[in-house]
Design a protein around this motif. Structure first.
Motif, PDB file in Angstrom:
ATOM      1  N   THR A 280     -50.334 -42.876  54.655  1.00 17.09           N
ATOM      2  CA  THR A 280     -50.748 -42.331  53.441  1.00 17.09           C
ATOM      3  C   THR A 280     -52.130 -41.504  53.828  1.00 17.09           C
ATOM      4  O   THR A 280     -52.821 -41.682  54.677  1.00 17.09           O
ATOM      5  CB  THR A 280     -51.124 -43.319  52.253  1.00 17.09           C
ATOM      6  OG1 THR A 280     -52.254 -44.030  53.001  1.00 17.09           O
ATOM      7  CG2 THR A 280     -50.322 -44.400  51.787  1.00 17.09           C
ATOM      8  N   GLY A 281     -52.192 -40.207  52.803  1.00 12.16           N
ATOM      9  CA  GLY A 281     -53.106 -39.334  52.889  1.00 12.16           C
ATOM     10  C   GLY A 281     -52.955 -38.873  54.372  1.00 12.16           C
ATOM     11  O   GLY A 281     -51.812 -38.375  54.833  1.00 12.16           O
TER      12      GLY A 281
ATOM     13  N   THR B 188     -45.296 -34.783  54.958  1.00  7.49           N
ATOM     14  CA  THR B 188     -44.760 -33.251  54.788  1.00  7.49           C
ATOM     15  C   THR B 188     -45.225 -32.646  56.049  1.00  7.49           C
ATOM     16  O   THR B 188     -44.506 -31.616  56.399  1.00  7.49           O
ATOM     17  CB  THR B 188     -45.674 -32.706  53.550  1.00  7.49           C
ATOM     18  OG1 THR B 188     -47.006 -32.756  53.641  1.00  7.49           O
ATOM     19  CG2 THR B 188     -45.006 -33.482  52.337  1.00  7.49           C
ATOM     20  N   ARG B 189     -46.403 -32.830  56.628  1.00  8.44           N
ATOM     21  CA  ARG B 189     -46.632 -31.853  58.063  1.00  8.44           C
ATOM     22  C   ARG B 189     -47.384 -33.014  59.115  1.00  8.44           C
ATOM     23  O   ARG B 189     -47.890 -33.768  58.907  1.00  8.44           O
ATOM     24  CB  ARG B 189     -47.731 -30.947  57.601  1.00  8.44           C
ATOM     25  CG  ARG B 189     -47.585 -30.168  56.321  1.00  8.44           C
ATOM     26  CD  ARG B 189     -47.809 -28.551  56.377  1.00  8.44           C
ATOM     27  NE  ARG B 189     -47.434 -27.917  57.306  1.00  8.44           N
ATOM     28  CZ  ARG B 189     -46.506 -27.309  57.236  1.00  8.44           C
ATOM     29  NH1 ARG B 189     -45.567 -27.433  56.091  1.00  8.44           N
ATOM     30  NH2 ARG B 189     -45.683 -26.484  58.472  1.00  8.44           N
TER      31      ARG B 189
ATOM     32  N   TRP C  57     -52.040 -34.800  73.071  1.00 11.07           N
ATOM     33  CA  TRP C  57     -51.656 -34.428  71.826  1.00 11.07           C
ATOM     34  C   TRP C  57     -53.180 -34.634  70.882  1.00 11.07           C
ATOM     35  O   TRP C  57     -53.492 -35.757  70.349  1.00 11.07           O
ATOM     36  CB  TRP C  57     -50.704 -35.428  70.950  1.00 11.07           C
ATOM     37  CG  TRP C  57     -49.335 -35.410  71.542  1.00 11.07           C
ATOM     38  CD1 TRP C  57     -49.089 -36.045  72.822  1.00 11.07           C
ATOM     39  CD2 TRP C  57     -48.415 -34.729  71.431  1.00 11.07           C
ATOM     40  NE1 TRP C  57     -47.766 -35.804  73.260  1.00 11.07           N
ATOM     41  CE2 TRP C  57     -46.931 -34.929  72.138  1.00 11.07           C
ATOM     42  CE3 TRP C  57     -48.010 -33.961  70.201  1.00 11.07           C
ATOM     43  CZ2 TRP C  57     -45.840 -34.320  71.851  1.00 11.07           C
ATOM     44  CZ3 TRP C  57     -46.727 -33.343  70.087  1.00 11.07           C
ATOM     45  CH2 TRP C  57     -45.679 -33.401  70.905  1.00 11.07           C
ATOM     46  N   ALA C  58     -53.816 -33.722  70.908  1.00 13.89           N
ATOM     47  CA  ALA C  58     -55.477 -33.650  70.364  1.00 13.89           C
ATOM     48  C   ALA C  58     -55.335 -33.472  69.005  1.00 13.89           C
ATOM     49  O   ALA C  58     -54.522 -32.628  68.325  1.00 13.89           O
ATOM     50  CB  ALA C  58     -56.098 -32.437  71.132  1.00 13.89           C
ATOM     51  N   ASP C  59     -56.174 -34.428  68.260  1.00 18.17           N
ATOM     52  CA  ASP C  59     -56.188 -34.455  66.732  1.00 18.17           C
ATOM     53  C   ASP C  59     -54.753 -34.478  66.140  1.00 18.17           C
ATOM     54  O   ASP C  59     -54.600 -34.027  64.939  1.00 18.17           O
ATOM     55  CB  ASP C  59     -56.919 -33.035  66.499  1.00 18.17           C
ATOM     56  CG  ASP C  59     -58.360 -33.391  66.263  1.00 18.17           C
ATOM     57  OD1 ASP C  59     -58.855 -34.380  66.366  1.00 18.17           O
ATOM     58  OD2 ASP C  59     -58.982 -32.343  66.128  1.00 18.17           O
ATOM     59  N   ALA C  60     -53.796 -35.013  66.698  1.00 21.38           N
ATOM     60  CA  ALA C  60     -52.625 -35.189  66.044  1.00 21.38           C
ATOM     61  C   ALA C  60     -52.793 -36.133  64.856  1.00 21.38           C
ATOM     62  O   ALA C  60     -52.991 -37.289  64.877  1.00 21.38           O
ATOM     63  CB  ALA C  60     -51.783 -36.049  67.202  1.00 21.38           C
ATOM     64  N   ARG C  61     -52.034 -35.572  63.838  1.00 23.61           N
ATOM     65  CA  ARG C  61     -52.287 -36.252  62.543  1.00 23.61           C
ATOM     66  C   ARG C  61     -51.212 -35.628  61.553  1.00 23.61           C
ATOM     67  O   ARG C  61     -50.340 -34.616  61.827  1.00 23.61           O
ATOM     68  CB  ARG C  61     -53.471 -35.663  61.959  1.00 23.61           C
ATOM     69  CG  ARG C  61     -53.787 -34.181  61.665  1.00 23.61           C
ATOM     70  CD  ARG C  61     -55.301 -33.735  61.407  1.00 23.61           C
ATOM     71  NE  ARG C  61     -55.132 -32.197  61.224  1.00 23.61           N
ATOM     72  CZ  ARG C  61     -55.219 -31.285  62.268  1.00 23.61           C
ATOM     73  NH1 ARG C  61     -55.196 -31.652  63.390  1.00 23.61           N
ATOM     74  NH2 ARG C  61     -55.256 -30.056  61.874  1.00 23.61           N
ATOM     75  N   VAL C  62     -50.984 -36.553  60.595  1.00 23.58           N
ATOM     76  CA  VAL C  62     -49.868 -36.359  59.467  1.00 23.58           C
ATOM     77  C   VAL C  62     -50.388 -36.248  58.288  1.00 23.58           C
ATOM     78  O   VAL C  62     -51.134 -37.154  57.919  1.00 23.58           O
ATOM     79  CB  VAL C  62     -48.710 -37.340  59.580  1.00 23.58           C
ATOM     80  CG1 VAL C  62     -47.775 -37.235  61.012  1.00 23.58           C
ATOM     81  CG2 VAL C  62     -49.176 -38.846  59.640  1.00 23.58           C
ATOM     82  N   THR C  63     -49.766 -35.297  57.191  1.00 20.25           N
ATOM     83  CA  THR C  63     -50.333 -35.368  55.888  1.00 20.25           C
ATOM     84  C   THR C  63     -49.271 -35.951  54.992  1.00 20.25           C
ATOM     85  O   THR C  63     -48.035 -35.513  55.150  1.00 20.25           O
ATOM     86  CB  THR C  63     -50.642 -33.859  55.348  1.00 20.25           C
ATOM     87  OG1 THR C  63     -51.399 -33.210  56.474  1.00 20.25           O
ATOM     88  CG2 THR C  63     -50.801 -33.742  54.005  1.00 20.25           C
TER      89      THR C  63
END
Length: 886
Positions: free
Chosen positions: A741-742, A806-807, A878-884
């Motif tokens: 989430t988030g 989504t991203r 994979w630096a700062d790899a994040r999902v929205t």
């Protein structure tokens, strides 16, 4: 067993374990002051060939000497020990002597002689130091040598600083010595006792004193002590024992390892079991699961093959065709495909062994988790590598991993290891150890090869990895290579070449398929270290004679007096003018075997009882019938505590009937199955059995993929191994984690699967080396990042999005920690579909931004390839790899 005081109860309980027949203790025989300066211990035979003499000089210092048939072979040399509390190398006073005869009968799972009978005389000489500290010198003499150890009975514990233990030989005595390295893989040298350089030499060390040989080594080393070696003073025949540690601590009474000298003619030394005789008895009550055998091994002939499951299945097929018991998947395997290869292999009657770097198993948690996991896959054993130490700490690690592998019934091969010191008697699931300059060095010399049976292989199984035709830098013939399989003893023989090279030499392969890897009896027929060696080995009713040579072409001849009554068929493989030649003849015990041996050549003879019309000794190799197991569903998904329905059908399509057929589900730990196993006494061609079960997931099941195996077992007629065949297929069950989430960092999400080209995948750090957490902060092009994933190509991490995101965004590139330029490509795969590909990125390119649409994607894989030029320096971040997400 009768004992005389509490100190000797400790000795009897902890130092001299008996098997089958206990030693009989005799009454103590205290010496008077007048006769306390010298003591002799003779072997238990009526005319003992070996004796030891202990002398206490006027300064209270001890020395020990050894004679063989009345002639001195080891002249008086210092013995004693110094602790942090007392110097027990001088100022000693004699207290008492106690004698007994030690009789042992035991059975080995590996080795040169399966059933062992050992008898020795033992004297315990008790002394007190100037401060009142006590020390027992225990001397044991058998017909094949002398051993001594120290017992320090201080209940408060003791710390050993050094031993005075030493040996002195005539300076001109020929010697075959191994310059010491902790992996024992240096090149053994031929010299003399005095001409050897100053420095350290590894056990075992062989010397010749006229026609008597002396092999110096040690026995019964474990985590209570450290390993030893010999250190030499140049220009002398004196060799002192040097410990790996500056101090060895024991929390209570201490019995040190046995300082061991195997003594006799060359045949006595070569066939001696003294090192095992001195070791503690087996810690395993049941060894029925321990199975020696031939192993197909791909790494030496094609280093990249352990990364390729398709190629490993080809090795399985080769092993199955030839009746070989195992394949070893060496460095490079991946947990994503190993279970499938294991199932493929076991259905064909082949078991799988897996390689590990020892640091992947150096903690109790790692051993519990990793070894239990591979056992659940059906792996039969492990090869553990790169220990490279004789320290007390490393021997404690050996103790720990041996206990765990025994508990899980996993057999073991130690590579990058120390030498055997009786370990295969105490832990019978140890199939072999390296500690040898083997074929993997890619430089094979006949002169060195012919030293090994008289030195390293005397003390235990030796994983030389024989029969490597692929090695181009060798001066050995093809028959020499084949003969190493027989001449070298190893419970697992890792045949080191690829299937194609063996198939192209059908006579060699035919011989290999007939050779056992453990023996009921071994005899030396002739030879000299560095020149040639000829052995006869017996397995059951068959004899096998083989030899390897480092001398010009000759004819080897030996009487066949060791054969029993009747006539025997002798089939011999040797070098011919145009390749390998096989010849057969009928002989009896009055005949001789005569074989042409090429320069640096060899031969193997298989000898079986002759019956009228018999033309070959070949026995059928084990070939498992083809069967089919169909399991539905192939894949499933459930939450913790949920259920799935499973069906399985097992079929024998063609061939002879099979028996004792059973079909069952074997659920993972914590999972439950409802429904009984189904079975049939016989299954004929075209027949099937089917079953249906309900499987309930563990209420605490971790997210990820879990295999639920359906297993069929059966037996087939004329199986030489007489053991069930295991056929397995699995339902691949996915237990999803909660949806993210988030904005969620990928390094904070559970990994459904992960693979990495070097060491573990790192969360919020760079890849580093082989240990978890050994990298630094993620840094690309001079910029550092607190969050991200550090990998090494080729790598892949899969995470669950559940269609809620989504991203996916990240800064990707080569980490600054590499010293030379790497090249990689980053790829994002969503539910099996390519979503993004950066193309080749090099170290100089800095960071590149990834921003990928992932709407509706349930699982996303972050993949890194090696850029097509190999994986060196491919530390990919994979630096700062994040999902929205919603």
């Amino acid at each position: 067993m009768r004992v005389h005081n509490s100190r000797h109860r400790f000795l009897a309980r902890c130092v001299v374990p008996m098997v089958a027949v206990a030693a009989a203790a005799v009454a103590a025989t205290p010496a008077t002051a007048a006769d306390s300066a010298a003591w002799t211990v003779r072997g238990p035979s009526p005319a003992p060939p070996v004796s030891a003499s202990v002398t206490l000089d006027s300064d209270g210092a001890l020395s020990l000497a050894v004679t063989h048939r009345g002639r001195s072979v080891l002249t008086p040399s210092a013995v004693g020990v110094e602790t942090t509390a007392a110097d027990l190398t001088k100022g000693l006073t004699f207290i008492r002597r106690e004698d007994r005869v030690v009789v042992q009968n035991y059975v080995m799972t590996t080795g040169k002689q399966r059933v062992r009978h050992a008898r020795s005389a033992e004297s315990t000489l008790s002394f007190a130091g100037p401060s009142g500290a006590r020390m027992d010198l225990v001397v044991r003499v058998s017909d094949d040598g002398v051993a001594f150890r120290y017992v320090l009975p201080d209940a408060e514990g003791v710390t050993v600083k050094r031993e005075a233990s030493s040996y002195t030989l005539p300076s001109g005595a020929p010697a075959w010595l191994l310059p010491y390295t902790p992996n024992y893989e240096a090149t053994r040298v031929e010299t003399t006792a005095g001409a050897a350089g100053a420095g350290d030499f590894g056990f075992p060390a062989l010397f010749a004193v006229d026609d008597t040989y002396v092999l110096l080594t040690e026995s019964d080393v474990d985590g209570r002590y450290s390993g030893g070696r010999l250190t030499h003073q140049a220009g002398t025949g004196s060799y002192a024992v040097k410990l790996a540690d500056a101090a060895v601590a024991s929390p209570g009474p201490l019995a040190t390892p046995w300082r061991t000298a195997i003594v006799g003619d060359l045949a006595t030394v070569t066939t001696s079991t003294l090192v095992d005789d001195l070791a503690p008895a087996s810690k395993l009550a049941d060894t029925s699961w321990v199975r020696p055998g031939t192993v197909a091994w791909s790494w030496l002939s094609e280093h990249d093959s352990p990364r390729d499951p398709v190629r490993q299945k080809q090795y399985v097929d080769f092993a199955a065709r030839n009746g070989w018991s195992y394949i070893l998947i060496d460095e490079g395997w991946d947990r994503s495909w190993v279970p499938d290869v294991v199932r493929y292999a076991r259905a064909r009657g082949v078991e799988v062994l897996l390689w590990f770097h020892w640091t992947a198993l150096d903690t109790a948690q790692e051993r519990d988790d990793t070894l239990s996991l591979v056992k659940s896959w059906g792996v039969a054993g492990v090869k553990v590598d790169f220990m490279d130490s004789d320290s007390q700490a490393r021997f404690k690690w050996y103790d720990d991993i041996l206990r765990k592998t025994a508990e899980l019934r996993l057999m073991v091969n130690f590579h990058g290891a120390t030498i055997p010191r009786g370990i295969q008697r105490t832990w019978p699931h140890v199939m072999t150890l390296e500690a040898i300059r083997g074929a993997e060095q890619f430089r094979t010399r006949a002169a060195t090869n012919t030293m090994f049976p008289f030195t390293r292989n005397v003390v235990g199984g030796m994983d030389y990895t024989p029969v490597a035709f692929v090695v181009s830098d060798r001066d050995t013939t093809d028959a020499h290579e084949v003969a190493t399989f027989l001449v070298y003893e190893s419970g697992w023989q890792h045949a080191a070449d690829k299937p194609e090279n063996y198939d192209s030499r059908p006579e060699a392969l035919r011989t290999l398929n007939q050779l056992p890897t453990t023996w009921d009896e071994t005899r030396l027929l002739g030879g000299r270290p560095g020149q040639e060696v000829y052995l006869a080995r017996r397995s059951g009713q068959r004899w096998y004679v083989g030899g390897i040579s480092a001398v010009p072409a000759k004819t080897f001849e030996t009487p066949l007096t060791f054969l029993g009554k009747g006539r025997w068929l002798v089939e011999t493989l040797h070098d011919g003018p145009d390749g390998l030649v096989r010849e057969a003849r009928i002989a009896d015990a009055h005949d001789s075997l005569t074989v042409p041996v090429a320069t640096n050549g060899g031969f193997v003879s298989v000898i079986c009882e002759y019956t009228k019309g018999r033309s070959t000794c070949d026995q059928p190799v084990r070939r498992v019938p083809r069967t089919d197991l169909v399991v539905t569903p192939g894949q499933a998904q459930t939450r913790p505590g949920g259920t799935i329905d499973v069906r399985g059908t097992f079929t024998l399509p063609t061939g002879d009937p099979i028996s004792d057929v059973e079909l069952r589900v074997t659920p993972p730990a914590g999972w439950r199955v409802s429904g009984e196993a189904v079975s049939d006494k016989h299954l004929r061609a075209g027949e099937s059995i089917s079953g249906a079960w309900t499987v309930t997931a563990d209420a605490a099941a971790a997210p990820g993929y879990v295999d639920v195996p359906v297993v069929a077992t059966y037996r087939f007629a004329d199986d030489p191994q007489r053991r069930p065949v295991h056929v397995e297929e699995a339902v691949r069950v996915f237990v999803p984690p909660p949806n993210p989430t988030g904005t969620a960092y990928v390094s904070d999400l559970p990994f459904l699967s992960e693979s990495n080209g070097w060491g573990p995948v790192e969360r919020d750090g760079s890849n580093g080396e082989t240990n978890a957490g050994d990298g630094g902060a993620i840094s690309i092009g001079g910029s550092t990042y607190a969050k991200g994933i550090g990998t090494h190509a080729p790598s892949e991490i899969t995470v669950w999005l559940g269609g809620a995101c989504t991203r996916l965004q990240a800064e990707v590139g080569i980490d600054d920690e590499v010293t030379e330029s790497g090249s990689v490509a980053f790829q994002v795969i969503g539910d099996g579909r390519p979503l993004a590909d950066t193309g080749i990125i090099r170290s100089a390119d800095g960071a590149r931004t990834l921003d990928v649409e992932v709407s509706g994607v349930r699982t996303v894989a972050l993949r890194v390839t090696d850029g097509g030029d190999g994986k060196n320096f491919d530390h990919a971040d994979w630096a700062d790899a994040r999902v929205t997400c919603a």
